[in-house]
Design an enzyme around this catalytic site. Sequence first.
Site, mmCIF file in Angstrom:
data_model
loop_
_atom_site.group_PDB
_atom_site.id
_atom_site.type_symbol
_atom_site.label_atom_id
_atom_site.label_comp_id
_atom_site.label_asym_id
_atom_site.label_seq_id
_atom_site.Cartn_x
_atom_site.Cartn_y
_atom_site.Cartn_z
ATOM 1 N N GLU A 267 0.915 -1.350 0.039
ATOM 2 C CA GLU A 267 0.059 0.082 -0.037
ATOM 3 C C GLU A 267 1.068 1.081 -0.097
ATOM 4 O O GLU A 267 1.292 1.727 1.047
ATOM 5 C CB GLU A 267 -0.859 -0.128 1.111
ATOM 6 C CG GLU A 267 -2.141 0.639 1.105
ATOM 7 C CD GLU A 267 -2.001 1.963 1.845
ATOM 8 O OE1 GLU A 267 -1.653 3.128 1.114
ATOM 9 O OE2 GLU A 267 -2.187 2.090 3.146
ATOM 10 N N CYS A 301 -1.674 8.932 2.724
ATOM 11 C CA CYS A 301 -1.706 8.530 1.367
ATOM 12 C C CYS A 301 -2.744 8.772 0.389
ATOM 13 O O CYS A 301 -2.667 8.706 -0.959
ATOM 14 C CB CYS A 301 -1.279 6.974 1.147
ATOM 15 S SG CYS A 301 -2.306 6.036 2.270
HETATM 16 C C1 UN1 Z 1 -2.926 6.064 5.014
HETATM 17 O O1 UN1 Z 1 -2.812 7.255 4.256
HETATM 18 O O2 UN1 Z 1 -1.820 5.243 4.729
HETATM 19 O O3 UN1 Z 1 -8.640 6.678 3.867
HETATM 20 C C2 UN1 Z 1 -4.188 5.465 5.198
HETATM 21 C C3 UN1 Z 1 -8.086 7.260 4.818
HETATM 22 C C4 UN1 Z 1 -7.798 6.539 5.893
HETATM 23 C C5 UN1 Z 1 -6.514 5.793 5.963
HETATM 24 C C6 UN1 Z 1 -5.293 6.418 5.048
HETATM 25 N N1 UN1 Z 1 -8.828 5.925 6.421
HETATM 26 O O4 UN1 Z 1 -7.553 8.567 4.733
#
Ligand code: UN1
Length: 514
Positions: A267, A301
Site C-alpha cells: 500500500e 496516502c
Molecule cells: C494512509 O494514509 O496510509 O482513507 C491510510 C483514509 C484513512 C487511511 C489512510 N482511512 O484517509
Amino acid sequence: MADQYGIKAALERLGIKAENLGTSTGNQWVDTGKEYISSYSPADGALIAKVQLTDQEAYERVIVQAQEAFKKWREIPAPQRGEIVRQIGNALREVKADLGKLVSYEMGKSYQEGLGEVQEMIDICDFAVGLSRQLYGLTMHSERPSHRMYEQWHPLGIVGIISAFNFPVAVWSWNSMIAMVCGDVCVWKPSEKAPLSGVACQHIIAKVLSDNSLPEGISALIVGDYKVGEYLSKDHRVPLVSATGSTRMGKLVAQAVGQRLGRSLLELGGNNAIIVTENADMDIAIRGALFGAVGTAGQRCTTTRRLIVQEGVYDEVKNRLVAAYGKLVIGNPLDEKNHVGPLIDQDAVKMYLIAIEKVKSEGGKELVRGGVLQGEGYESGCYVKPCIIEAENHFEMVQQETFAPILYLLKYKTLDQAIEMQNAVPQGLSSAIMTLNMREAEAFLSAAGSDCGIANVNIGTSGAEIGGAFGGEKETGGGRESGSDAWKAYMRRQTNTINYSTALPLAQGIKFDI
Ligand code: UN1
C-alpha cells in the site's frame, strides 16, 4: 516538556517510560543492549521518549517464538480467535483518548484525527470479530460420481507488518486484527518516526494476550529503520510481508520478497485527484477538497493532491478555495482550535520547499503561498503553510507524491479530458468526482473511468471506511487491506477433492487400466 495537554499522564497510562525496549515477543520485552532511537514531537520539538533498536539476534528470538506460537494459535478455532480480537477492541475503547493523544503528539495530526485513527482500530476489531465466523470457502460440483470438491482457507504463518508514520497505529491494526482471526501470528515494525505508538499498542495487546494465557509470539514488535524491515522481507520464514509507505520502499520490499517467492501486500504512494465538474454541489466540493488537501497536513496516502476543475467553474472554485485557505488556523495539533498541524520532521519540510520551488520553475503559479512558519508555537520548525499552485498535470512535481499540503489546481474542458488527466500519473490509489449529474458520475466509475483502487462520488479522496478493501493500482502497489474480502491475502487456499465411491475414476475421463 510543557504539559498543558496532559501528555505526561497519558504516556504513563500507556506504559511509556523515558527509555523503552523496542523488541517484544508478545508479553516479554527483550533487551538488546543496543542503542536507543529518540522520538521527538513535531508539535513542539520536545523529546518524548526513547526506544531501543532491534538487532539480528533479538529478531531471531522473535521469529522463533512466533513460529512456536503459530503452531498453537492456528489450532484455536477462528471464532475463539475472534473473541481475543473483541477484547483487544474493548481495550482500545478504554485507551482511546490516551492513544489518540499520543498519536497526535508523536505524529503531529490533530487530536480529532488521532481519535479517529484509534476509532479506525476499534472498527477493524469489530469487523474482524464478525469475520472470524465468515472465513468462507466455496464448494464445487465434481465431474466425477460420488466425489466432493470444496476449498478451505488456512492461515499462512508469520505476517510481517511494516507501517508508516502517518497512520502509526491504524494501518497496523488493519493488518494484524484480520491476520489474527485468520490464524496468523504477526511481527510488526512500526515507523522509526513514530515508534512510541508501536510500543503503546504492544502494551495494550500484551495484556489481553496474557489475560487469556495465550503463548508468547502471537503478536510481536521490532523497532528500527529499513535494515530491520529487510530482516522481514528477506526472511523465508515470513510468508507474507505487508508494507505501507513510499513507492521507493515498496519496490525494495517487493523485490526482496519476490526473490524468495514470498507474498507481499503493498500500500504505497498516491497522487489523488478530485474532479470538480460544472454540475458539482460547490459547498460539498470545496469542503471535500479542503479536508482532502490539508487534513493531516497533506500526509495521508489518500490526500487530495490535484484538483481538476471544469473551466466554467474554475474561477469560482479558485476564489472560494483561496478564501477557505485564508481561514485555516495552523498550530499545535493538540489544540482543538487548530485545523492544520506540523509535518513529521524537518526533512519533510525540506521536501515541501523543494517541491514548491521545482513546480514554480516548471511554470506553476502560487495562488496561496507556502512557507515555513516561525515564531511562538512554531519552534519545532515543522509547521508549513498549506498552499495552492496552479499547474499542469504533466509537470514533473505534479506527477510525484510530495507528502505535504500542496494542492495543484488544474483546468479541464471535457469530462473525458478530466478523466484522462486523473489517470495520467504513475500512482492509482484514490480519486473522486464532485457532480450531481448521474451520467458524469457513472462515467467516472465505469471501466473507462478512474483507474484507482478507490473512486468516490461527492466525497473527498481521503477518509475511507474500514469496511471496504483499501488500496490502489499501478505504483500504489496493488494490495488491498482492511474490509471486504481483503482477508484472503492473509490465508492460503486449499482445494480438496474427496472420493467416497468404490472406484477411482480419473478426471478428464482419462483411462489408465492395468
Ligand atoms: C494512509 O494514509 O496510509 O482513507 C491510510 C483514509 C484513512 C487511511 C489512510 N482511512 O484517509
